[in-house]
Design an enzyme around this catalytic site. Structure first.
Site, PDB file in Angstrom:
ATOM      1  N   HIS A 156      76.561  -0.307 -57.171  1.00 11.24           N
ATOM      2  CA  HIS A 156      75.828  -1.376 -56.278  1.00 11.24           C
ATOM      3  C   HIS A 156      74.868  -0.879 -55.219  1.00 11.24           C
ATOM      4  CE1 HIS A 156      79.493  -3.911 -57.479  1.00 11.24           C
ATOM      5  NE2 HIS A 156      80.164  -2.825 -57.418  1.00 11.24           N
ATOM      6  N   SER A 277      46.061   4.922 -51.637  1.00 11.08           N
ATOM      7  CA  SER A 277      45.556   3.530 -51.336  1.00 11.08           C
ATOM      8  C   SER A 277      44.231   3.822 -50.904  1.00 11.08           C
ATOM      9  CB  SER A 277      46.502   3.229 -50.431  1.00 11.08           C
ATOM     10  OG  SER A 277      45.806   2.134 -49.790  1.00 11.08           O
ATOM     11  N   LYS A 283      49.029   7.104 -47.683  1.00  2.48           N
ATOM     12  CA  LYS A 283      49.742   6.704 -48.724  1.00  2.48           C
ATOM     13  C   LYS A 283      49.804   7.621 -50.004  1.00  2.48           C
ATOM     14  CE  LYS A 283      51.978   3.110 -49.674  1.00  2.48           C
ATOM     15  NZ  LYS A 283      51.631   1.895 -49.937  1.00  2.48           N
ATOM     16  N   GLU A 290      55.888   3.457 -61.732  1.00  6.86           N
ATOM     17  CA  GLU A 290      55.835   1.940 -61.606  1.00  6.86           C
ATOM     18  C   GLU A 290      55.047   1.278 -63.008  1.00  6.86           C
ATOM     19  OE1 GLU A 290      54.030   0.811 -57.581  1.00  6.86           O
ATOM     20  OE2 GLU A 290      53.873   2.679 -57.479  1.00  6.86           O
TER      21      GLU A 290
END
Ligand code: ARG
Length: 471
Positions: A156, A277, A283, A290
């Site tokens: 979970h 970024s 970043k 992704e």
């Protein structure tokens, strides 16, 4: 330009129809397979006495010349010639004259296109098994380097029980092993020759299908000519297998994205596999992970696209079936991209062992173990569960972890606790106590690694044994 099938027609094809029905813009990727199939077919026509040997040699020379043109990028494909089969046939006739028109004797584009797809996917299956095996290799190397790395295990997405990081990685090795075995199993159904089915019913010429199969390295021929030209199951199977692989990769990607967040900080992906970024200078984004996660969607889409094309389709060839190619080619490209990047992304990944250890030290993932401790002292598990639940609640209220409790505090919850509890609660002890086959104890994980390395050798020799047949 006159069409190869133009005899029955009195009008030119509408320009828009020509563009709408042509497949050359994408099926040109099957050019090599198309020529490979034609070479085997014409050789058989000679052997069976259907064409004189002299014509066979001229056609073979011509086909090899066309192949050279394709490889050098000299062949100009035309929409007027509709697809790869007719583009090649037309070029062949331009090169060697009307004798080139004898190549299509005893054959239809329906069995020809199916043959091309079988040849093409056969090669890709071997390629993907090999890429998966390289990914397993990268995982095994990381697993071996992390046999002493303990990390919280989650259910979970809540801390559950500590495990070896190597054990977590080996779960993926098992998943990719199933993917390899699924691909290998599909190979049997891909490696069957449809050619000789003609348009749908077979052919009046005394051809030898088994001879063609043997030349092309196919294990056998389709039993039924109708099935041979109607069947796209082998493509669906490939798309389904690709969907499994992408689904597995996407779960891994999700974990990599989480693990590389500041909140987890369990791993650091190499700079070469991340991007920055345009506005936030700090970043470093895990874009590859992704994108692989995101591209899983189009691979599922390609599977469902073709499933739907084939639903309710009457037997034998229907033009709908031309829709089998773009999704398949897109899936091949997507999977190649993902698998080629994944192995080096895993090999170069830095594992933050200290941070993982710190996480383990600051959680209650050893709670099951003190419940088991009380069970070993004779308490029924359900009661032990209750006692430890209360102990954990007390710890949360006091801002402590189980290892911080004094003997006195432990004994408030049960008289059964003795000094040995501190040993039982050590993360190494917790991990190594799970000493069952398939468990996280280090000796078990070492055994799993050894077995996976053996399986890897079996895969390597499978790939080698198939490589000569595929390009
Ligand atoms: N371009 C066609 C396809 O990809 C080849 C088969 C055409 N057959 C036909 N009878 N029109 O499906």
């Amino acid at each position: 330009m006159s069409k190869l099938w133009g005899g029955r027609f009195t009008k030119q094809t509408d320009q828009l129809v020509e563009e709408y029905t042509a497949s050359i813009t994408f099926d040109k990727e099957l050019a090599e397979e198309d020529i490979q199939g034609s070479l085997a077919h014409v050789t058989m026509l000679g052997k069976c006495g259907i064409l004189p040997q002299e014509d066979v040699e001229t056609i073979k020379d011509g086909l090899n010349r066309v192949l050279g043109m394709i490889r050098r990028g000299e062949l100009e494909y035309s929409i007027a010639n509709e697809d790869i089969h007719m583009n090649i046939e037309k070029t062949l006739i331009d090169e060697i004259g009307p004798v080139g028109g004898k190549l299509h004797t005893g054959r239809s584009r329906n069995d020809q296109v199916a043959t091309d797809m079988h040849l093409y996917l056969r090669g890709r299956v071997v390629e993907f098994v090999s890429l998966l095996q390289k990914l397993q290799e990268a995982l095994l190397t990381q697993a071996k380097a992390n046999l002493d790395t303990i990390v919280p295990g989650y259910t979970h997405l809540q801390r559950a029980q500590p495990i070896l990081f190597a054990h977590h990685l080996m779960a993926y090795v098992s998943m990719f092993q199933r993917d390899i075995e699924r691909l290998q199993d599909s190979y049997k159904r891909i490696n069957v020759l449809p050619l000789g089915a003609g348009a749908l019913a077979g052919t009046t010429f005394p051809i030898d299908r088994h001879f063609v199969a043997e030349q092309l390295g196919f294990e056998g021929v389709y039993e039924n000519s109708l099935d041979a030209v109607s069947d796209r199951d082998f493509i669906l199977e490939f798309l389904a297998n690709a969907s499994f692989i992408m689904m597995h990769l996407s779960r891994f990607c999700e974990e990599l994205v989480m693990w590389s967040s500041t909140e987890f900080n369990f791993v650091e992906l190499d700079d070469a596999f991340c991007t920055g970024s345009s506005i936030m200078p700090q970043k470093k984004n895990p874009d590859v992970a992704e994108l692989v996660r995101g591209k899983t969607g189009r691979v599922y889409g390609n599977l469902f696209g073709l499933m739907t094309v084939l639903k309710s389709l009457p037997l034998a060839y229907n033009k709908d079936m031309q829709e089998d190619k773009e999704g398949m080619l897109d899936t091949v490209r997507t999977l190649q991209g993902a698998l080629q990047l994944f192995a080096p992304m895993i090999s170069t990944m830095k594992v933050n062992k200290d941070r993982m250890r710190q996480a383990v030290n600051q959680d209650f993932s050893n709670a099951t173990d003190i419940a088991d401790y009380l069970v070993n002292k004779g308490l029924p598990f359900r009661q032990a569960h209750e006692v430890i639940g209360k102990t954990v609640l007390y710890c949360i209220q006091e801002g402590k972890f189980l290892l911080d409790l004094s003997m006195e505090e432990f004994n408030k919850f049960s008289e059964l606790f003795g000094d040995d509890i501190y040993e039982v609660l050590q993360p190494e002890q917790v991990v190594n106590a799970r000493n069952v086959y398939g468990g996280t104890a280090s000796s078990q994980v070492e055994g799993a690694i050894a077995r996976a390395e053996k399986a890897l050798e079996v895969t390597v020799s499978w790939v080698d044994s198939k490589l000569d047949k595929s390009k």
